[in-house]
Design an enzyme around this catalytic site. Structure first.
Site, PDB file in Angstrom:
ATOM      1  N   HIS A 202      38.909  23.455 -41.500  1.00 16.86           N
ATOM      2  CA  HIS A 202      39.362  22.106 -41.152  1.00 16.86           C
ATOM      3  C   HIS A 202      38.862  21.124 -42.206  1.00 16.86           C
ATOM      4  O   HIS A 202      37.726  20.664 -42.157  1.00 16.86           O
ATOM      5  CB  HIS A 202      38.861  21.716 -39.753  1.00 16.86           C
ATOM      6  CG  HIS A 202      39.592  20.533 -39.169  1.00 16.86           C
ATOM      7  ND1 HIS A 202      39.098  19.259 -39.201  1.00 16.86           N
ATOM      8  CD2 HIS A 202      40.802  20.454 -38.554  1.00 16.86           C
ATOM      9  CE1 HIS A 202      39.942  18.433 -38.616  1.00 16.86           C
ATOM     10  NE2 HIS A 202      40.992  19.128 -38.216  1.00 16.86           N
TER      11      HIS A 202
ATOM     12  N   HIS B  23       0.822  -1.206   0.000  1.00 19.84           N
ATOM     13  CA  HIS B  23       0.000   0.000   0.000  1.00 19.84           C
ATOM     14  C   HIS B  23       0.860   1.262   0.000  1.00 19.84           C
ATOM     15  O   HIS B  23       0.511   2.266  -0.641  1.00 19.84           O
ATOM     16  CB  HIS B  23      -0.929   0.013   1.212  1.00 19.84           C
ATOM     17  CG  HIS B  23      -1.883  -1.134   1.247  1.00 19.84           C
ATOM     18  ND1 HIS B  23      -2.694  -1.403   2.329  1.00 19.84           N
ATOM     19  CD2 HIS B  23      -2.149  -2.107   0.332  1.00 19.84           C
ATOM     20  CE1 HIS B  23      -3.427  -2.489   2.071  1.00 19.84           C
ATOM     21  NE2 HIS B  23      -3.108  -2.928   0.871  1.00 19.84           N
TER      22      HIS B  23
ATOM     23  N   HIS C 272      -1.050 -11.455  -4.544  1.00 20.78           N
ATOM     24  CA  HIS C 272       0.339 -11.090  -4.265  1.00 20.78           C
ATOM     25  C   HIS C 272       1.327 -12.101  -4.852  1.00 20.78           C
ATOM     26  O   HIS C 272       2.385 -11.718  -5.370  1.00 20.78           O
ATOM     27  CB  HIS C 272       0.557 -10.940  -2.766  1.00 20.78           C
ATOM     28  CG  HIS C 272      -0.163  -9.772  -2.179  1.00 20.78           C
ATOM     29  ND1 HIS C 272       0.100  -8.467  -2.561  1.00 20.78           N
ATOM     30  CD2 HIS C 272      -1.153  -9.692  -1.248  1.00 20.78           C
ATOM     31  CE1 HIS C 272      -0.694  -7.652  -1.890  1.00 20.78           C
ATOM     32  NE2 HIS C 272      -1.459  -8.365  -1.089  1.00 20.78           N
TER      33      HIS C 272
ATOM     34  N   ASP D 108      -3.034  -3.085  -5.334  1.00 22.01           N
ATOM     35  CA  ASP D 108      -2.011  -4.071  -4.978  1.00 22.01           C
ATOM     36  C   ASP D 108      -1.080  -4.356  -6.154  1.00 22.01           C
ATOM     37  O   ASP D 108       0.133  -4.521  -5.970  1.00 22.01           O
ATOM     38  CB  ASP D 108      -2.670  -5.374  -4.523  1.00 22.01           C
ATOM     39  CG  ASP D 108      -3.208  -5.305  -3.105  1.00 22.01           C
ATOM     40  OD1 ASP D 108      -2.802  -4.389  -2.354  1.00 22.01           O
ATOM     41  OD2 ASP D 108      -4.032  -6.166  -2.742  1.00 22.01           O
TER      42      ASP D 108
ATOM     43  N   HIS E 266      -9.132  -2.201  -5.328  1.00 21.91           N
ATOM     44  CA  HIS E 266      -8.042  -2.473  -4.387  1.00 21.91           C
ATOM     45  C   HIS E 266      -7.061  -3.485  -4.971  1.00 21.91           C
ATOM     46  O   HIS E 266      -5.850  -3.382  -4.736  1.00 21.91           O
ATOM     47  CB  HIS E 266      -8.565  -2.976  -3.044  1.00 21.91           C
ATOM     48  CG  HIS E 266      -7.447  -3.149  -2.050  1.00 21.91           C
ATOM     49  ND1 HIS E 266      -6.933  -2.102  -1.325  1.00 21.91           N
ATOM     50  CD2 HIS E 266      -6.714  -4.246  -1.712  1.00 21.91           C
ATOM     51  CE1 HIS E 266      -5.941  -2.530  -0.577  1.00 21.91           C
ATOM     52  NE2 HIS E 266      -5.787  -3.836  -0.789  1.00 21.91           N
TER      53      HIS E 266
END
Length: 464
Positions: free
Chosen positions: A366, A79, A288, A265, A261
């Protein structure tokens, strides 16, 4: 999305109980330098060890994401990390005097409010994105989980969940831009089902759980004796529920708050890849375990590409310093102002750009019929780039001169022609002492090294 790295301006502290450990802790967010990333520090342990927010440090995903490094653990980090990503922060040190960040209301919104009170600060370094080059997928058939990352020049996330529950049913949530995280996702609280509560309680988890920081979904008829037991578990005089619904009849903030939610996550867990992402994330039934497995797959993908030592130059991005800012620091002027942009700057490394055109004054003499940029001017442009790095270490660079003291191991490997874009990189070989800096300089055209040298310079106050 922001292109430069950001940290916070001031430190800020939030306090509360940890969801699973039940331990009251203080979490203090502090500013951090460029390329620091997200790190936790356990102030309550001997030596105050630091734990990197890195997917390779994940040791447990039973009901949250737990990190461990050097024997020190931090529980339930997702969170907090989601709040940092949602605000597009890059570098923050988080000091904890306990094992777990406060759960607060079970969402990320109070972390975001605290970080906004601290304020944000732009840093002189470009964000180091992982731009997903091709489709990367993860599947777990046993749980019917699928997660995919698709190439996109942005960060979008879509989540679908299906719990086979008459209360929740099938839900989805999405954000089309990470800037929507605060308003659409951050306030969505963690949740679990009633049948999971006793299992979690018996596993010595949710010690800090409360009906104010978690949604408990009731998807069956509950006997009065079970409600009494739940009341004792949550230290309440009484809990109640409709036939099917949310324990204690808590009102959802959104009809699809659980899906939102889950998206929160996903954002928090994917922060453990270690870089801000440019991708479209599609996740079906994530958790998870799947999030962390997928984060590891993403990290392995960008490691395989390999961090190039050649500075990445994207002309579409704003520079760290434009020509006006460079002119305010370096005293050089036409025809010896040879640097157009600074595209990267931190404490030890600087990268700059010079666009070589046929209109350069040196091409008149040059090799007029065979225009080649003089090697000594390549070194001069590289030295000016290094001068920005050295002068960035003092508060008033406009009051200093930078002088060459030596050039070693100089090599010219390929001709530089009109139309080439030179990208310079200078890196300190040792800390600056008494105004003396020694650095390795390299010049690239595309992926080709065209010039390199070790340079020593001195910075001297003008009144000296």
């Amino acid at each position: 999305m922001r292109v430069k790295q950001h940290t916070i301006k001031n430190k800020v502290t939030v306090s509360g109980v940890g969801l699973h450990t039940g331990v009251i802790s203080n979490l203090t967010f502090l500013p951090a330098p460029p390329n620091h990333g997200f790190k936790f520090q356990r102030l309550d342990l001997e030596g105050m060890p630091i734990i990197d927010a890195d997917v390779d440090n994940v040791v447990d995903i039973s009901r949250g994401t737990t990190l461990e490094q050097s024997g020190a653990r931090v529980f339930t980090v997702e969170h907090v990390l989601a709040a940092l990503v949602g605000l597009e922060l890059d570098n923050v040190l988080m000091q904890l005097d306990g094992p777990e960040p406060p759960i607060l209301d079970g969402s990320s919104i109070q972390f975001i409010e605290a970080l906004e009170r601290a304020g944000t600060e732009e840093q002189n370094a470009l964000r180091r994105f992982f731009e997903v080059p091709e489709s990367i997928t993860y599947r777990d058939p046993s749980r019917e989980v699928e997660i995919a990352a698709l190439p996109l020049d942005d960060y979008r996330v879509t989540v679908m969940v299906d719990y086979n529950s008459p209360v929740l049913g099938s839900q989805h949530a999405s954000i089309m831009d990470i800037s929507q995280f605060k308003s659409e996702i951050a306030s969505c609280r963690t949740f679990c089902f009633l049948h999971e509560l006793e299992m979690l309680y018996n596993q010595n988890l949710i010690k800090g759980g409360d009906l104010n920081n978690a949604i408990v979904v009731v998807d069956r008829v509950v006997a009065d004796s079970e409600l009494e037991n739940l009341a004792r578990m949550f230290n309440k005089d009484k809990v109640e529920v409709r036939k099917e619904g949310i324990l204690n009849n808590v009102e959802l903030r959104y009809k699809n708050e659980p899906a939102r939610h889950k998206l929160l996550d996903v954002v928090g867990d994917l922060a453990l890849v270690g870089r801000p992402l440019k991708a479209q994330i599609l996740a079906a039934r994530p958790g998870h375990a799947a999030n962390v497995a997928f984060a590891k797959k993403l990290k392995r993908a960008w490691e395989k590409i390999g961090p190039s030592h050649i500075p990445h130059y994207d002309p579409k991005l704003p520079p760290v310093m434009d020509i006006n800012q460079i002119s305010n620091i370096l005293p050089h002027r036409y025809p010896f102002q040879l640097l157009d942009k600074i595209i990267y700057l931190d404490e030890t490394v600087v990268a700059g750009v010079k666009n070589v055109t046929i209109n350069e004054p040196f091409f008149m003499g040059h090799f007029p019929n065979n225009p080649v940029m003089p090697g000594v001017l390549q070194v001069e442009a590289m030295a000016q780039t290094g001068g920005i790095l050295v002068l960035s270490t003092v508060e008033d660079p406009e009051n200093y001169w930078t002088y060459f003291l030596g050039i070693e191991s100089c090599k010219f490997r390929k001709m530089v022609l009109p139309g080439d874009t030179l990208v310079f990189k200078c890196e300190l070989l040792a800390p600056i002492r008494r105004g003396i800096a020694k650095m390795k300089g390299e010049a690239f055209v595309g992926n080709t090294l065209v010039c390199e040298a070790v340079m020593t310079a001195s910075i001297v106050r003008k009144e000296s």
